[in-house]
Scaffold this motif. Structure first.
Motif, PDB file in Angstrom:
ATOM      1  N   TRP A 279       0.812  -1.294   0.137  1.00 22.76           N
ATOM      2  CA  TRP A 279       0.215   0.228  -0.029  1.00 22.76           C
ATOM      3  C   TRP A 279       0.650   1.331  -0.008  1.00 22.76           C
ATOM      4  CZ3 TRP A 279      -5.223   0.513  -1.470  1.00 22.76           C
ATOM      5  CH2 TRP A 279      -5.495  -0.971  -1.006  1.00 22.76           C
ATOM      6  N   ASP A 280       1.860   1.115   0.560  1.00 21.82           N
ATOM      7  CA  ASP A 280       2.860   2.350   0.599  1.00 21.82           C
ATOM      8  C   ASP A 280       3.170   2.327  -0.739  1.00 21.82           C
ATOM      9  OD1 ASP A 280       2.521   2.877   3.272  1.00 21.82           O
ATOM     10  OD2 ASP A 280       4.714   2.231   3.738  1.00 21.82           O
TER      11      ASP A 280
ATOM     12  N   ILE B  96       1.424   5.361  -2.143  1.00 23.97           N
ATOM     13  CA  ILE B  96       1.968   7.046  -1.724  1.00 23.97           C
ATOM     14  C   ILE B  96       3.029   7.611  -2.187  1.00 23.97           C
ATOM     15  CG2 ILE B  96       1.908   8.275   0.207  1.00 23.97           C
ATOM     16  CD1 ILE B  96       0.528   6.400   1.572  1.00 23.97           C
TER      17      ILE B  96
ATOM     18  N   PRO C 124      -6.704  -0.998   2.246  1.00 28.60           N
ATOM     19  CA  PRO C 124      -5.539  -1.205   2.984  1.00 28.60           C
ATOM     20  C   PRO C 124      -5.945  -2.043   4.365  1.00 28.60           C
ATOM     21  CG  PRO C 124      -5.757   1.002   3.054  1.00 28.60           C
ATOM     22  CD  PRO C 124      -6.833   0.774   2.602  1.00 28.60           C
TER      23      PRO C 124
ATOM     24  N   PRO D 104     -10.395   6.112   3.396  1.00 27.88           N
ATOM     25  CA  PRO D 104      -8.304   6.361   3.480  1.00 27.88           C
ATOM     26  C   PRO D 104      -8.583   7.674   2.432  1.00 27.88           C
ATOM     27  CG  PRO D 104      -8.964   3.758   3.454  1.00 27.88           C
ATOM     28  CD  PRO D 104     -10.570   4.958   3.700  1.00 27.88           C
TER      29      PRO D 104
ATOM     30  N   GLN E 161      -5.301   5.312  -1.335  1.00 30.29           N
ATOM     31  CA  GLN E 161      -5.030   4.512  -0.001  1.00 30.29           C
ATOM     32  C   GLN E 161      -6.851   3.548  -1.007  1.00 30.29           C
ATOM     33  OE1 GLN E 161      -2.693   2.901   1.632  1.00 30.29           O
ATOM     34  NE2 GLN E 161      -1.758   4.244   0.432  1.00 30.29           N
TER      35      GLN E 161
END
Length: 189
Positions: free
Chosen positions: A44-45, A48, A121, A132, A136
């Protein structure tokens, strides 16, 4: 940052095998399994941009001691919503074949299956306020005739072609979409 519990472990590839009903379906399942295993695994990072960090908004705020109707909590919520509405996406993910673990939040359900859902997530995302940020949330529409027959909040792997595009629903704003999805149960070895 925001990861589903246990999703940092690699799944057991043998757990992805489904019992075929026919030889054609067996070949299709083998092709799908190969595509699933060959896709780039994202966390998930990865969705971003490294230079987007909304956490400073939370500095110097003791959220444990704020009630929902506290003016400071309401002000913080407004700031978070404003910051998250401007959340940037990672443009380099567009048109890449990826696989991403997450939780199913149904957007559209027919009599026996889920045909559209948000992949998120963590458990409970999009049900609690605020949802989110868009970077996300991933929108997934199942292929015609191949709805997802699992349950609400199932943990799954979704494999497919990532698109950087928005989708709006009353549950949240998605900044990504996965096309041609292959949806598999998430299994921990």
């Amino acid at each position: 940052m925001l990861l589903p519990v246990g999703c940092s472990q690699q799944p057991d590839p043998s757990a992805d095998r489904l019992a075929p009903d026919s030889r054609a379906e067996a070949r299709n399942n083998d092709d799908n399994l190969a595509a699933h295993q060959q896709a780039e695994t994202l966390e998930w990072d990865d969705l971003i941009p490294p230079d987007w960090q909304p956490e400073p908004l939370m500095c110097n705020v003791d959220v444990d001691n704020l009630s929902d109707d506290d003016p400071r909590a309401l002000e913080l919520m407004d700031k978070l919503r404003a910051e998250w509405s401007e959340a940037p996406m990672v443009g380099d993910l567009d048109d890449r074949r990826v696989r991403l673990p997450g939780f199913v939040v149904p957007v559209e359900i027919n009599a026996s299956a889920i045909t559209k859902f948000l992949l998120v997530p963590y458990f409970g995302a999009c049900i609690h306020v605020p949802p989110p940020p868009p970077n996300q949330i991933v929108f997934v529409k199942t292929a015609d005739g191949r709805p997802y027959r699992g349950g609400i909040f199932d943990t799954v792997w979704v494999t497919g072609r990532m698109r950087v595009t928005s989708y709006s629903s009353e549950l949240g704003e998605a900044g990504y979409r996965i096309d041609e999805p292959l949806i598999r149960p998430y299994k921990v070895p």
